[in-house]
Design an enzyme around this catalytic site. Structure first.
Site, short mmCIF file in Angstrom:
data_model
loop_
_atom_site.label_atom_id
_atom_site.label_comp_id
_atom_site.label_asym_id
_atom_site.label_seq_id
_atom_site.Cartn_x
_atom_site.Cartn_y
_atom_site.Cartn_z
N GLY A 32 -4.04 58.37 -3.24
CA GLY A 32 -5.12 57.82 -4.00
C GLY A 32 -6.32 58.75 -3.89
N THR A 33 -6.67 59.18 -2.65
CA THR A 33 -7.80 59.88 -2.38
C THR A 33 -7.48 61.38 -3.07
OG1 THR A 33 -8.01 59.07 -0.32
CG2 THR A 33 -9.33 60.98 -0.69
N VAL A 61 5.53 55.94 4.14
CA VAL A 61 5.71 57.27 4.91
C VAL A 61 5.21 58.57 3.83
CG1 VAL A 61 7.44 58.60 5.91
CG2 VAL A 61 7.87 56.30 5.81
N LYS A 62 4.08 59.08 4.51
CA LYS A 62 3.63 60.30 3.84
C LYS A 62 2.90 61.15 5.06
CE LYS A 62 -0.18 57.16 2.29
NZ LYS A 62 -0.66 56.56 1.14
N THR A 63 2.23 60.75 5.91
CA THR A 63 1.75 61.76 6.83
C THR A 63 2.50 61.75 8.39
OG1 THR A 63 0.12 59.96 7.66
CG2 THR A 63 -0.65 61.26 5.75
N LYS A 134 -7.71 61.78 19.78
CA LYS A 134 -7.32 62.41 21.33
C LYS A 134 -7.60 63.83 21.72
CE LYS A 134 -3.24 62.80 24.21
NZ LYS A 134 -1.77 62.41 24.30
N HIS A 271 -38.95 26.65 25.73
CA HIS A 271 -38.12 26.44 26.93
C HIS A 271 -37.09 25.48 26.16
CE1 HIS A 271 -40.83 28.22 29.47
NE2 HIS A 271 -41.66 27.23 29.63
#
Length: 329
Positions: A32-33, A61-63, A134, A271
């Site tokens: 898409g991007t 499943v792609k990356t 990380k 108060h």
């Protein structure tokens, strides 16, 4: 230098990618991007061309591949890591721009189905975000379009992002995935018949001068979802920093104001207790009536209105010492 861009929130991403290319970066992307970037005339390499493996299972499943996660997780300061990348034909990825499938927005729809909700649970996205975060010493992770400008400014000035910026972006990235998982767990637990688990998500608004008493410290937090008639989403126009008691009293006043929408309304409070509250033919009339409820106790108190404060009301308020005045405008 290589950047991997795969976003659901595409705000500003075309300009961000274009700037990266102008600085000599290679852009990797997913379906898409990638389509959006290509249509904008930006050179982009498909992640499938990098991994040598097509997107499968309707894009589920792609990356999830060593040529992506090895490129992100390898420590640049460990020669053995770099040797393993070279032996396996893996080039490093130095910047990741990823934000996740809109799960919260999907399940907020009244007619959402379990199937639709499940398909909006991102897997590859959080994995890339966490891998990049990380290895923040070497990889810049960007999950919020608001950070594009900072990243580009540093790349233009120094050729790389600063260590301080990468650490901040890493912390933001883990916050992004944590909030995402909380949203999924909160939605799925009742569907599975499990008891509710309360997750608290608040952003710090400000550090307060002190708590309920001068020897106590305090901070003011707001929920992620803006609440109407809340001091957390109010804009302070002037005056000193709010105290703990200011915030408690102000929110108590707003709780009263929210009960009155149709007629002009004013309340004076101190108060946690109203000194006077009234509706009127206009906001001037409402304030005069509220003030006459107790002209003494309102000293040092808080006033809230459900209408714009005009000059005439301001002139009536001026002689009275008030901690806070709140109004729509």
């Amino acid at each position: 230098m290589r950047a991997l861009i795969s976003v659901s929130d595409k705000t500003g991403v075309v300009d961000f990618a274009r700037e990266l290319v102008s600085l000599g970066w290679e852009i990797l992307s997913t379906s898409g991007t990638m389509k959006m970037l290509k249509e904008a005339g930006i050179p982009v390499t498909s992640v499938s061309d990098v991994t040598g493996f097509p997107e499968i299972c309707d894009g589920r499943v792609k990356t999830l591949h060593p040529k992506i996660h090895g490129a992100l997780l390898a420590r640049r300061d460990i020669p053995d890591h770099m040797r393993q990348l070279e032996e396996n034909g893996i080039g490093t990825i130095d910047l990741v721009c990823v934000n996740l499938y809109p799960f919260r927005e999907t399940v907020a729809k009244p007619d959402v189905t379990m199937e639709d909700a499940i398909e909006h649970i991102d897997i590859g996205g959080p994995s890339m975000v966490r891998s990049a975060a990380k290895n923040w010493e070497s990889v810049t992770i960007v999950v919020n379009p608001e950070d594009y400008a900072t990243v580009l400014d540093e790349l233009k000035a120094d050729g790389h992002t600063s260590r301080e910026t990468r650490l901040k972006l890493s912390a933001k990235a883990y916050t992004h995935t944590a909030e995402y998982d909380i949203a999924i767990a909160s939605w799925m637990r009742p569907k599975a018949g499990l008891p509710e688990k309360l997750f608290l998500e608040y952003d710090e608004c400000q550090h307060l001068r002190y708590g309920e008493n001068p020897h106590q410290s305090a901070k003011f937090y707001k929920t992620l979802k803006p609440a109407p008639y809340s001091l957390a989403t109010a804009r302070q126009l002037n005056g000193k920093e709010l105290s703990y008691n200011n915030i408690q009293d102000a929110n108590a006043a707003l709780d009263i104001v929210r009960e009155f929408k149709e007629e002009p309304f004013a309340v004076g409070l101190k108060h946690m207790n109203p000194c006077g509250a009234a509706v009127g033919t206009d906001i001037v009339d409402a304030w005069k009536k509220a003030y006459e409820g107790d002209t003494t106790s309102i000293f040092g108190g808080i006033v809230a209105f459900n209408r714009e404060v005009n000059l005439e009301v301001a002139q009536l308020l001026k002689p009275i010492f008030l901690e806070i005045v709140m109004a729509p405008s």
